[in-house]
Design an enzyme around this catalytic site. Structure first.
Site, PDB file in Angstrom:
ATOM      1  N   CYS A 111     -34.696  -4.255 -47.929  1.00 35.95           N
ATOM      2  CA  CYS A 111     -34.371  -3.113 -47.067  1.00 35.95           C
ATOM      3  C   CYS A 111     -32.948  -3.183 -46.514  1.00 35.95           C
ATOM      4  O   CYS A 111     -32.440  -2.191 -45.987  1.00 35.95           O
ATOM      5  CB  CYS A 111     -35.366  -3.014 -45.924  1.00 35.95           C
ATOM      6  SG  CYS A 111     -37.065  -2.983 -46.504  1.00 35.95           S
ATOM      7  N   HIS A 258     -32.424   1.102 -40.537  1.00 36.11           N
ATOM      8  CA  HIS A 258     -33.427   1.102 -41.600  1.00 36.11           C
ATOM      9  C   HIS A 258     -34.719   1.683 -41.036  1.00 36.11           C
ATOM     10  O   HIS A 258     -35.146   1.332 -39.930  1.00 36.11           O
ATOM     11  CB  HIS A 258     -33.654  -0.329 -42.106  1.00 36.11           C
ATOM     12  CG  HIS A 258     -34.892  -0.446 -42.934  1.00 36.11           C
ATOM     13  ND1 HIS A 258     -35.141   0.388 -44.003  1.00 36.11           N
ATOM     14  CD2 HIS A 258     -35.968  -1.274 -42.838  1.00 36.11           C
ATOM     15  CE1 HIS A 258     -36.315   0.072 -44.533  1.00 36.11           C
ATOM     16  NE2 HIS A 258     -36.834  -0.925 -43.843  1.00 36.11           N
ATOM     17  N   ASN A 288     -41.049   4.485 -45.549  1.00 36.37           N
ATOM     18  CA  ASN A 288     -40.074   3.392 -45.660  1.00 36.37           C
ATOM     19  C   ASN A 288     -39.569   3.349 -47.105  1.00 36.37           C
ATOM     20  O   ASN A 288     -40.340   3.044 -48.010  1.00 36.37           O
ATOM     21  CB  ASN A 288     -40.785   2.088 -45.271  1.00 36.37           C
ATOM     22  CG  ASN A 288     -39.873   0.870 -45.368  1.00 36.37           C
ATOM     23  OD1 ASN A 288     -38.807   0.921 -45.975  1.00 36.37           O
ATOM     24  ND2 ASN A 288     -40.305  -0.226 -44.781  1.00 36.37           N
TER      25      ASN A 288
HETATM   26  N1  ACO Z   1     -55.625   2.973 -42.321  1.00 34.48           N
HETATM   27  C1  ACO Z   1     -56.612   2.636 -41.475  1.00 34.48           C
HETATM   28  N2  ACO Z   1     -56.802   1.381 -41.031  1.00 34.48           N
HETATM   29  C2  ACO Z   1     -55.946   0.442 -41.454  1.00 34.48           C
HETATM   30  C3  ACO Z   1     -54.887   0.721 -42.338  1.00 34.48           C
HETATM   31  C4  ACO Z   1     -54.746   2.048 -42.775  1.00 34.48           C
HETATM   32  N3  ACO Z   1     -53.767   2.423 -43.617  1.00 34.48           N
HETATM   33  N4  ACO Z   1     -54.238  -0.426 -42.575  1.00 34.48           N
HETATM   34  C5  ACO Z   1     -54.822  -1.391 -41.871  1.00 34.48           C
HETATM   35  N5  ACO Z   1     -55.880  -0.872 -41.197  1.00 34.48           N
HETATM   36  C6  ACO Z   1     -56.805  -1.561 -40.306  1.00 34.48           C
HETATM   37  C7  ACO Z   1     -56.928  -3.031 -40.643  1.00 34.48           C
HETATM   38  O1  ACO Z   1     -57.869  -3.225 -41.667  1.00 34.48           O
HETATM   39  C8  ACO Z   1     -57.370  -3.593 -39.328  1.00 34.48           C
HETATM   40  O2  ACO Z   1     -58.746  -3.338 -39.186  1.00 34.48           O
HETATM   41  P1  ACO Z   1     -59.708  -4.443 -38.494  1.00 34.48           P
HETATM   42  O3  ACO Z   1     -59.188  -4.585 -37.091  1.00 34.48           O
HETATM   43  O4  ACO Z   1     -61.041  -3.796 -38.605  1.00 34.48           O
HETATM   44  O5  ACO Z   1     -59.524  -5.668 -39.308  1.00 34.48           O
HETATM   45  C9  ACO Z   1     -56.634  -2.735 -38.296  1.00 34.48           C
HETATM   46  O6  ACO Z   1     -56.277  -1.528 -38.988  1.00 34.48           O
HETATM   47  C10 ACO Z   1     -55.398  -3.393 -37.741  1.00 34.48           C
HETATM   48  O7  ACO Z   1     -54.624  -3.910 -38.815  1.00 34.48           O
HETATM   49  P2  ACO Z   1     -53.260  -4.619 -38.575  1.00 34.48           P
HETATM   50  O8  ACO Z   1     -52.635  -5.007 -39.869  1.00 34.48           O
HETATM   51  O9  ACO Z   1     -53.460  -5.690 -37.525  1.00 34.48           O
HETATM   52  O10 ACO Z   1     -52.446  -3.418 -37.956  1.00 34.48           O
HETATM   53  P3  ACO Z   1     -51.217  -3.439 -36.991  1.00 34.48           P
HETATM   54  O11 ACO Z   1     -51.633  -2.860 -35.707  1.00 34.48           O
HETATM   55  O12 ACO Z   1     -50.500  -4.759 -37.006  1.00 34.48           O
HETATM   56  O13 ACO Z   1     -50.271  -2.389 -37.701  1.00 34.48           O
HETATM   57  C11 ACO Z   1     -48.331  -2.305 -39.090  1.00 34.48           C
HETATM   58  C12 ACO Z   1     -49.808  -2.599 -39.021  1.00 34.48           C
HETATM   59  C13 ACO Z   1     -48.127  -0.831 -38.789  1.00 34.48           C
HETATM   60  C14 ACO Z   1     -47.815  -2.581 -40.502  1.00 34.48           C
HETATM   61  C15 ACO Z   1     -47.620  -3.187 -38.049  1.00 34.48           C
HETATM   62  O14 ACO Z   1     -47.922  -4.536 -38.248  1.00 34.48           O
HETATM   63  C16 ACO Z   1     -46.155  -3.019 -38.053  1.00 34.48           C
HETATM   64  O15 ACO Z   1     -45.640  -2.091 -37.514  1.00 34.48           O
HETATM   65  N6  ACO Z   1     -45.447  -3.971 -38.640  1.00 34.48           N
HETATM   66  C17 ACO Z   1     -44.041  -3.888 -38.853  1.00 34.48           C
HETATM   67  C18 ACO Z   1     -43.787  -4.133 -40.246  1.00 34.48           C
HETATM   68  C19 ACO Z   1     -43.333  -2.938 -40.991  1.00 34.48           C
HETATM   69  O16 ACO Z   1     -43.118  -1.846 -40.504  1.00 34.48           O
HETATM   70  N7  ACO Z   1     -43.117  -3.190 -42.248  1.00 34.48           N
HETATM   71  C20 ACO Z   1     -42.575  -2.220 -43.107  1.00 34.48           C
HETATM   72  C21 ACO Z   1     -42.028  -2.866 -44.293  1.00 34.48           C
HETATM   73  S1  ACO Z   1     -40.989  -4.176 -43.958  1.00 34.48           S
HETATM   74  C22 ACO Z   1     -39.462  -3.622 -43.688  1.00 34.48           C
HETATM   75  O17 ACO Z   1     -39.128  -2.547 -44.044  1.00 34.48           O
HETATM   76  C23 ACO Z   1     -38.535  -4.487 -42.978  1.00 34.48           C
END
Ligand code: ACO
Length: 331
Positions: A111, A258, A288
């Site tokens: 990225c 980004h 993204n």
């Molecule tokens: N739809 C519905 N539910 C979902 C989805 C989805 N697409 N994806 C995951 N879940 C569920 C999971 O199964 C989990 O369920 P559970 O509690 O029953 O096990 C629950 O949602 C929470 O999952 P987490 O992975 O803990 O979700 P989190 O709140 O951490 O959010 C996210 C995930 C949005 C990716 C977050 O971690 C984040 O913002 N991370 C930053 C990383 C990022 O943005 N990366 C992008 C690429 S990297 C880059 O560009 C630098």
């Protein structure tokens, strides 16, 4: 030597896929995706390839800059999803444009790829090796997603963005620097020790002489670790690059970050004590798009007339590697 961005362009695939469309093929919802990420829809390739989108973005950037393809001295594409291992996406762009005088190569910094490419071009231009560079970020991330993993595949999109960068010296430099000094400062870094936080092993290995030939793999991510990395590293990188440029947060009109996640952008704004309005957003309609996100957003801002000569902006990319890079630019 003065180095200035003189044109931008972008290209997104025709197909638009909303969160509701995804909810029809996997267990997810518009509410979950939008509330956690800010993403509402993304463009996903059907016919388009990384090289076809990059070439179109490049054509538009050259037109915006008023530059002919044979005037380009170098083409650098930031990408982790080139159509081939070889030829590089940059060589494919060179061929499609007929940029016969250009040297062409890709950079893999996920990225942060466009920002790494921009910094590399800047170094060539500042040392007088080349005069005109075409710098791109281009990705077809949909082909490296695990479409059975709802926690990653909903986040990403496809697209390409381009910028034409040119060096000016002598009398021309003196004249132009009264309006804008162009690129003012760069800051970048890498942390390979944390690389597996966001990884994609990629190709299949069918070597019969190997003990454990590996199967295809897709993007895997520890979302919370990536989040922690982004919200700590990006503000620190921006503070460092502003210090190099002798500027403060208040001098900056826009922070072009980004586009990974709206929460990351909001947290960076808060940590910098900057107004959220200074952080334009495209991830709501693009998702993204990794290396393409900064140049696509920059082009959207340029086409909307948001940038005037002399405006100071910060651009910052961060992602897999782990990698990050920030620049201060006077438009
Ligand atoms: N739809 C519905 N539910 C979902 C989805 C989805 N697409 N994806 C995951 N879940 C569920 C999971 O199964 C989990 O369920 P559970 O509690 O029953 O096990 C629950 O949602 C929470 O999952 P987490 O992975 O803990 O979700 P989190 O709140 O951490 O959010 C996210 C995930 C949005 C990716 C977050 O971690 C984040 O913002 N991370 C930053 C990383 C990022 O943005 N990366 C992008 C690429 S990297 C880059 O560009 C630098």
């Amino acid at each position: 030597m003065l180095t200035r961005i003189i044109g931008t362009g972008s290209c997104l695939p025709e197909q638009i896929v909303t969160n509701d469309d995804l909810a029809k093929i996997m267990d997810t919802s518009d509410e979950w995706i939008a509330s956690r990420t800010g993403i509402r829809k993304r463009h996903l390739a059907k016919e388009e390839t990384t090289a076809s989108m990059a070439s179109e973005a490049a054509r538009r950037a050259l037109k915006d800059a008023g530059i002919q393809a044979d005037e380009v001295d170098m083409i650098i594409v930031g990408t982790i999803t080139g159509d081939y291992i070889t030829p590089s996406a940059a060589c494919q762009v060179q061929d499609k444009l007929g940029a016969v005088n250009a040297v062409a190569f890709d950079i893999n910094a996920a990225c942060a790829g466009f920002m790494y490419a921009l910094h590399t071009a800047y170094a060539y231009l500042q040392t007088g090796i080349y005069r005109t560079a075409l710098v791109l970020g281009a990705e077809t991330l949909s082909k490296i997603m695990d479409w059975t993993d709802r926690s990653t595949c909903v986040l990403f999109g496809d697209g390409a963005g381009a910028a034409v960068v040119q060096a000016f010296e002598g009398a021309e430099e003196g004249k132009m620097s009264k309006e804008s000094r162009g690129v003012l400062a760069f800051e970048q870094g890498s942390d390979g020790a944390k690389g597996m936080v966001l990884s994609c092993r990629g190709r299949v290995n069918n070597n019969p002489l190997m003990e454990n030939p590996f199967a295809p793999s897709y993007v895997s991510m520890d979302g919370q670790e990536v989040y922690k990395f982004a919200v700590s590293t990006v503000p620190a990188s921006i503070h460092r690059v502003l210090e190099k440029a002798g500027l403060g947060v208040g001098d900056i009109k826009y922070f072009v970050l980004h586009q990974a996640n709206l929460r990351i952008i909001q947290s960076v704004a808060k940590r910098l004590k900057a107004d959220a309005d200074k952080f334009p957003v495209s991830l709501d309609h693009c998702g993204n798009i990794s290396a393409a996100s900064v140049p696509v957003l920059l082009d959207e801002m340029n086409r909307k007339g948001m940038l005037s000569r002399g405006d100071k902006i910060v651009m910052s990319g961060f992602g897999g590697g782990l990698t990050w890079a920030s620049a201060v630019v006077e438009w």
